[in-house]
Design an enzyme around this catalytic site. Structure first.
Site, PDB file in Angstrom:
ATOM      1  N   CYS A   1      13.882  18.103 -11.784  1.00 36.64           N
ATOM      2  CA  CYS A   1      13.781  19.552 -11.657  1.00 36.64           C
ATOM      3  C   CYS A   1      15.206  20.059 -11.834  1.00 36.64           C
ATOM      4  CB  CYS A   1      13.255  19.902 -10.268  1.00 36.64           C
ATOM      5  SG  CYS A   1      13.617  21.586  -9.777  1.00 36.64           S
TER       6      CYS A   1
ATOM      7  N   CYS B   1       9.246  24.115  -6.672  1.00 33.15           N
ATOM      8  CA  CYS B   1       9.727  25.444  -7.058  1.00 33.15           C
ATOM      9  C   CYS B   1       9.072  25.961  -8.339  1.00 33.15           C
ATOM     10  CB  CYS B   1      11.242  25.453  -7.203  1.00 33.15           C
ATOM     11  SG  CYS B   1      11.831  24.576  -8.659  1.00 33.15           S
TER      12      CYS B   1
ATOM     13  N   CYS C   1      16.205  24.943  -6.181  1.00 34.93           N
ATOM     14  CA  CYS C   1      14.887  24.469  -5.741  1.00 34.93           C
ATOM     15  C   CYS C   1      14.967  24.131  -4.245  1.00 34.93           C
ATOM     16  CB  CYS C   1      14.511  23.218  -6.533  1.00 34.93           C
ATOM     17  SG  CYS C   1      13.059  22.362  -5.898  1.00 34.93           S
TER      18      CYS C   1
ATOM     19  N   LYS D   1       4.977 -24.151   7.225  1.00 37.66           N
ATOM     20  CA  LYS D   1       3.821 -24.072   6.342  1.00 37.66           C
ATOM     21  C   LYS D   1       4.294 -23.550   4.998  1.00 37.66           C
ATOM     22  CE  LYS D   1      -1.004 -22.626   6.149  1.00 37.66           C
ATOM     23  NZ  LYS D   1      -1.039 -22.246   4.749  1.00 37.66           N
TER      24      LYS D   1
ATOM     25  N   GLU E   1       5.491 -28.263  11.622  1.00 35.60           N
ATOM     26  CA  GLU E   1       6.087 -28.249  10.279  1.00 35.60           C
ATOM     27  C   GLU E   1       6.075 -26.836   9.710  1.00 35.60           C
ATOM     28  OE1 GLU E   1       3.608 -30.874   7.974  1.00 35.60           O
ATOM     29  OE2 GLU E   1       3.774 -32.490   9.440  1.00 35.60           O
TER      30      GLU E   1
ATOM     31  N   LYS F   1       0.262 -18.485  11.599  1.00 36.31           N
ATOM     32  CA  LYS F   1       0.710 -17.736  10.420  1.00 36.31           C
ATOM     33  C   LYS F   1       1.728 -16.655  10.792  1.00 36.31           C
ATOM     34  CE  LYS F   1      -1.260 -17.630   6.793  1.00 36.31           C
ATOM     35  NZ  LYS F   1      -2.479 -17.722   5.999  1.00 36.31           N
TER      36      LYS F   1
ATOM     37  N   TYR G   1       3.259 -33.803   3.106  1.00 33.91           N
ATOM     38  CA  TYR G   1       3.001 -33.598   4.535  1.00 33.91           C
ATOM     39  C   TYR G   1       1.858 -34.434   5.098  1.00 33.91           C
ATOM     40  CZ  TYR G   1      -0.374 -30.324   2.479  1.00 33.91           C
ATOM     41  OH  TYR G   1      -1.365 -29.759   1.732  1.00 33.91           O
TER      42      TYR G   1
ATOM     43  N   ASP H   1       4.322 -22.118   1.383  1.00 37.52           N
ATOM     44  CA  ASP H   1       3.419 -21.207   0.679  1.00 37.52           C
ATOM     45  C   ASP H   1       3.412 -21.590  -0.795  1.00 37.52           C
ATOM     46  OD1 ASP H   1       1.674 -19.189   0.266  1.00 37.52           O
ATOM     47  OD2 ASP H   1       3.124 -17.568   0.514  1.00 37.52           O
TER      48      ASP H   1
ATOM     49  N   CYS I   1       8.113  21.547 -11.591  1.00 32.40           N
ATOM     50  CA  CYS I   1       8.485  21.033 -10.283  1.00 32.40           C
ATOM     51  C   CYS I   1       7.394  21.404  -9.273  1.00 32.40           C
ATOM     52  CB  CYS I   1       9.831  21.616  -9.858  1.00 32.40           C
ATOM     53  SG  CYS I   1      10.226  21.249  -8.136  1.00 32.40           S
TER      54      CYS I   1
END
Ligand code: IVH
Length: 682
Positions: free
Chosen positions: A433, A418, A438, A120, A118, A321, A233, A122, A415
């Site tokens: 910047c 630079c 730069c 699983k 089946e 899993k 289930y 969550d 920056c």
């Protein structure tokens, strides 16, 4: 005493209830509705009205009773008759084959074991207790021995039956403890989070948390607003029946009105289960809900009993899993990267951690606001998430992991590359910047220019670009084609051969389509898609460079921000200079490509009458740019006649020849332009 209700009305209410129960069953359990949602709503409204007019008719088992009950002060607890156990986990085929061997050893058999596998889910495990066919209590798993009573909350879930259905298996067990997983669909989860953000509430980290949070509401009216779902289930106690297999049990549950996951694979071998695992993994991301693996159960119930359980988990089942897509780790530092357009992006440096099978050590933090909103500090333990191929991101801080030495992050005022000052414009999340020279920006612009969707220069990797810019050989992408082999050969990790190869790659990249060229320029907001749109609407570079913003906006897919960015780009002398240098260096823009690939490729148009949105010349140019031709007279070779106001005799001729006639709106659509906005009041 209330007045007795007219028997005809009582009968009517009963009919409505039984119809609604049946339709609920067909919808949720059989996944095969007989009536439309609207028809279902009408029946429900009719019943609600009857119960409102005749309060004596109100019953706790009525399908109308899914709206929640008065709020509780706290949850009662209840002991489960049989403990709700956990599952052993496996993470590899080897683990699962080892489980299969364990089962065989335990059952002292060499024969193939039959399993049912089946998805699983969550979500949140719950148990519902039915006595003589009626839902009595519902509880969480809790610590496995005792759970919290959340009956009112569970009753709001549309697929939880109030009454057991008897059409298929007429004998109702006098007591049935049925177990399942409550979950919330991914789309609903995203919508819910969006609403929460709008209301300044913290968003849920994932659908499971959203389901758990919704289920643990003392006010079940809140739960009722969250469209929770459930798949069943298994069972705890079930009286009056002795099923032989797990699959037969599930079939009986389904017959009684409990929703069973249609993806369950009944009665298969362990090898088939491993195949099924791969199939589930492949469909994982296209399901409307989260699954985190597969559960394999020995199908024979006598064998299950024979094997029993440890204090923690049954010996007859295992969860295979999936690799987690979220993990926790420590955020060790925050670095600031400078992008192609000067945007400063804070990046989390993480203690390396496996997420979904990949080691993650960096994650984007987007911008300053994002860090403040999530209150992310250096040294924090954080939840990291990776989905598909996207860049990993920090979902949230595990606040309980704080020790007090964590440090706040501050965006630098200069920056980091630079040193020039940075700006953050009002209404923008990004800090930039503003020094277009730069070196970080230059490097990123060159990498973009050389990337797959642009000039696609083989052998010009990121490291090489860093070196070339760092050593002053490149000041802009326009310098690329002036590089000589000798210079290249002298670089680290380069030799004469790789230098020659790179030079060859540079030469052969010089001939480029108009759209790719535009994309390569790295104009802000002009990605591959917008570049292609522009290329199909503008004949050539010259035309685009001189196009005012207002006209650019007429192109579908180009808004004011994009238009302004394009105009700005071409207004900058350095950009115009770079383009000149590229063309002088031998770059050839293949305008011809649009003739073959443009949206109007090969089509012949004739224009007649006055168009509102274009001069005659503009219309001709647009057609040509999109790969079409403009004819002077209508003939059998004409594909379309575009008709404006006061058309001439061309229209009659088109009619006579049966040529397709289109108006301006159609014409705009064919060109990929937005329909003209209607006049005010029109
Ligand atoms: S059977 C004794 N089947 O997984 C075995 N569990 O880690 C009981 N779960 O608490 C579990 N999907 O919440 C089973 N198809 C499935 C499941 C499932 C999700 C959850 C359940 C359980 C947890 C065990």
């Amino acid at each position: 005493m209330p007045d007795p209700v007219d028997p005809a009305i009582v009968k009517k209410a009963e009919e409505l209830r039984s119809a609604l129960h049946r339709h609920n069953y067909r919808y949720y359990v059989l996944d095969d509705p007989e009536i439309s949602d609207a028809e279902y709503d009408r029946l429900m409204q009719a019943l609600i009205k009857l119960e409102r007019d005749y309060p004596a008719l109100v019953s706790p088992d009525s399908p109308t009773a899914r709206v929640g009950a008065p709020p509780l002060a706290k949850f009662d607890t209840i002991a489960h008759t049989l403990p709700m156990l956990s599952l052993d986990n496996g993470f590899s085929d080897a683990d699962i084959l080892e489980f299969d061997n364990r089962v065989k050893r335990f059952l002292k058999t060499q024969e193939e074991i039959i399993y049912t596998a089946e998805p699983k889910m969550d979500g949140v495990a719950v148990e519902l207790v039915y006595e003589n066919g009626r839902l009595i209590t519902g509880a969480t798993r809790g610590d496995g021995r005792t759970g919290e009573v959340i009956t009112a909350n569970l009753r709001t879930i549309a697929s939880v039956p109030f009454l057991i259905q008897t059409d298929y298996l007429p004998t109702i067990p006098s007591r049935l403890e049925v177990r399942g997983e409550v979950f919330i669909g991914i789309e609903v989860f995203q919508q819910l989070n969006q609403e929460r953000v709008e209301q300044n509430l913290p968003p849920f980290a994932n659908p499971r948390n959203a389901a758990a949070g919704s289920l643990r509401q003392l006010d079940s009216k809140i739960t009722a607003q969250r469209p929770l779902e459930i798949f069943f289930y298994g069972v705890g106690i079930i009286t009056d029946y002795a099923f032989h297999t797990h699959w037969a049990l599930l079939q009986a549950l389904k017959g009684w009105g409990f929703r069973i996951n249609p993806l369950i694979r009944p009665q298969i071998t362990i090898r088939q289960a491993l195949e099924y695992y791969r199939a589930l993994m492949a469909m994982r991301h296209s399901l409307s809900y989260d699954i985190d693996g597969m559960v394999i159960k020995v199908d024979s119930l006598p064998r299950q009993r024979q094997m029993g359980a440890t204090t923690r988990s049954p010996r007859w089942a295992i969860a295979y899993k999936f690799q987690a897509l979220q993990e926790t780790t420590v955020l060790e530092n925050i670095e600031v990267q400078v992008g192609r357009t000067g945007v400063l992006t804070p990046v989390a440096c993480l203690r390396p951690v496996q997420v979904g099978g990949v080691v993650v050590s960096r994650a984007t933090l987007h911008n300053e606001d994002e860090i403040a909103k999530k209150d992310i500090r250096i040294g924090d333990t954080v939840l990291v998430q990776r989905a598909g191929d996207v860049i990993p991101e920090v979902v949230k801080v595990v606040v309980s992991g704080r020790v007090g030495t964590e440090m706040q992050f501050k965006m630098p005022s200069n920056c980091p590359v630079c040193g020039s000052s940075v700006v953050r414009l009002e209404g923008e999340a990004a800090t930039r910047c503003i020094n277009s020279r730069c070196s970080a920006q230059i490097k990123e612009r060159i990498k973009h220019f050389a990337s797959k969707g642009a000039f696609d220069i083989d052998g010009l990797g990121d490291k090489l670009v860093d070196q070339l810019v760092g050593r002053g050989f490149l000041r802009s992408y326009a310098d690329l084609f002036d590089l000589d082999e000798q210079t290249l050969a002298g670089l680290e990790r380069m030799g004469p051969k790789s230098a020659a190869n790179l030079k060859k790659a540079l030469e052969s990249s010089k001939s480029i389509s108009w759209a790719r060229f535009l994309y390569a320029l790295g104009i802000r907001h002009v990605g591959e898609h917008v570049a292609a749109l522009l290329a199909s609407c503008f004949q050539n570079l010259e035309e685009l460079m001189h196009c005012p913003a207002a006209e650019l906006e007429a192109v579908e897919g180009v808004g004011p921000v994009v238009a302004e960015s394009i105009v700005n780009f071409f207004n900058q002398e350095s950009n115009r200079q770079a383009i000149k240098q590229l063309l002088a260096g031998g770059v050839q823009i293949e305008l011809e490509a649009s003739k073959k690939t443009g949206r109007l490729a090969g089509k012949v148009f004739v224009l007649t009458g006055t168009l509102q949105g274009f001069t005659r010349r503009q219309a001709q140019e647009m057609i040509a740019a999109a790969g079409g031709k403009v004819g002077g007279a209508v003939s059998r070779n004409t594909d379309f006649v575009v008709v404006g106001d006061s058309p001439g005799s061309k229209l009659d001729r088109a009619r006579n020849l049966g040529v397709e006639i289109i108006d301006e709106t159609m014409f705009r659509e064919m060109l990929g332009l937005r329909p003209e906005l209607p006049e005010k009041g029109g």
